[in-house]
Design an enzyme around this catalytic site. Sequence first.
Site, PDB file in Angstrom:
ATOM      1  N   GLU A  35     -38.313  -3.083  10.488  1.00  0.00           N
ATOM      2  CA  GLU A  35     -37.784  -4.057  11.454  1.00  0.00           C
ATOM      3  C   GLU A  35     -38.125  -3.927  12.487  1.00  0.00           C
ATOM      4  O   GLU A  35     -38.836  -4.717  13.458  1.00  0.00           O
ATOM      5  CB  GLU A  35     -36.821  -4.865  10.924  1.00  0.00           C
ATOM      6  CG  GLU A  35     -36.421  -5.444   9.558  1.00  0.00           C
ATOM      7  CD  GLU A  35     -37.312  -6.767   9.415  1.00  0.00           C
ATOM      8  OE1 GLU A  35     -37.911  -7.288  10.494  1.00  0.00           O
ATOM      9  OE2 GLU A  35     -37.580  -7.096   8.168  1.00  0.00           O
ATOM     10  N   ASP A  81     -38.166 -15.389  12.852  1.00  0.00           N
ATOM     11  CA  ASP A  81     -38.867 -14.802  13.691  1.00  0.00           C
ATOM     12  C   ASP A  81     -40.191 -15.847  14.157  1.00  0.00           C
ATOM     13  O   ASP A  81     -39.891 -17.126  14.024  1.00  0.00           O
ATOM     14  CB  ASP A  81     -39.581 -13.824  12.713  1.00  0.00           C
ATOM     15  CG  ASP A  81     -40.662 -14.216  11.902  1.00  0.00           C
ATOM     16  OD1 ASP A  81     -40.637 -15.297  11.464  1.00  0.00           O
ATOM     17  OD2 ASP A  81     -41.631 -13.362  11.507  1.00  0.00           O
ATOM     18  N   TYR A  94     -32.762 -11.433  15.782  1.00  0.00           N
ATOM     19  CA  TYR A  94     -33.774 -11.553  14.746  1.00  0.00           C
ATOM     20  C   TYR A  94     -33.500 -10.250  13.773  1.00  0.00           C
ATOM     21  O   TYR A  94     -33.626 -10.560  12.361  1.00  0.00           O
ATOM     22  CB  TYR A  94     -35.390 -11.453  15.217  1.00  0.00           C
ATOM     23  CG  TYR A  94     -36.096 -11.146  13.951  1.00  0.00           C
ATOM     24  CD1 TYR A  94     -36.545 -11.750  12.834  1.00  0.00           C
ATOM     25  CD2 TYR A  94     -36.545  -9.756  13.925  1.00  0.00           C
ATOM     26  CE1 TYR A  94     -37.071 -11.540  11.683  1.00  0.00           C
ATOM     27  CE2 TYR A  94     -37.408  -9.203  12.688  1.00  0.00           C
ATOM     28  CZ  TYR A  94     -37.512 -10.097  11.798  1.00  0.00           C
ATOM     29  OH  TYR A  94     -38.085  -9.804  10.632  1.00  0.00           O
TER      30      TYR A  94
END
Length: 295
Positions: free
Chosen positions: A40, A141, A123
């Site tokens: 991520e 996102d 996020y």
Amino acid sequence: MSRPTPPPIADALIGWFADAARPLPWRAADVSPWAVLVSEIMLQQTQVARVVPRWEAWIERWPTPAALAAEPPSEAVRAWDRLGYPRRALWLHRAATEIVERHGGEVPHDLDALLALQGIGPYTARAIAAFAFGLRHPVVDTNTRRVLARAVGGQGEPGPPSTARDLAAMETLLPDDPASARLVNAATMELGATVCAARTPRCGECPIAEACAWRRAGYPPYEGPRRAAQARFAGSDRQVRGLVMREMRAVHRPITRAELAPVCDDAAQLGRAIEGLTADGLVIGDASGYRLPER
DNA sequence: TATACGTGGTA
DNA sequence: TTACCAAGTAT
């Protein structure tokens, strides 16, 4: 306050995703929460294709937060290579250290604990909670924002981001069941990445075309405020910072200002780059010269 | 809220 | 070739 039935859009997304999901390595069943966290952070503002090889190498070398925390930040910066935004390498190293110090080396499940880690924002924290731990959180996102703007808002493009508004909008799509909610989060992102694309949407392949408000409205062009154009990269301070970092990664010893001079004709600009990198902790300067952070 | 932050892919 | 876009965060 439970909502009635899950929106039909959610079911359509889940059905589509079962077939259309790309086999990305961090989606494999046996991937650790740490490996998801690494993916991520690497994926922030960075395309999937560029991340895959760096992620594979990173996880192989540092399979746990403790393994990364045991090495100096300089090694993280070198392994980051040219992925871009090298501050992320520092953040990842810092987060690993924080995980070891505060959470016994285990990635925390809790949203607030995740949010408190360096480099992990609204996020990324939710992505980890949802994708690594199966918790029911809306994950928003840039892809999700575009899908929501079109399918729900009837606009061609999302307006200015607002975390609170974006999360609330996604929440209305999420089924109550955490496992289904996780799939809807992932499917919405995937749809935005592969079908509901920014410049050339492929509406003919869209699983929720029937429900799409933008399509129903006849694809009106976007009228809202435009994002400021991204500054030109060639000749920018950003580019010079990148060139300095390339030297710093390659040279395993302190390097002088004079040795850095060839990366940029403009001495003032080079100075700004070095100063900025130093302020960011990516470069350490002392009497012997400049180097990557060893601690 | 606006801006800085890398690098590369794509039309 | 230029311009836009990319699984955002910190300040």
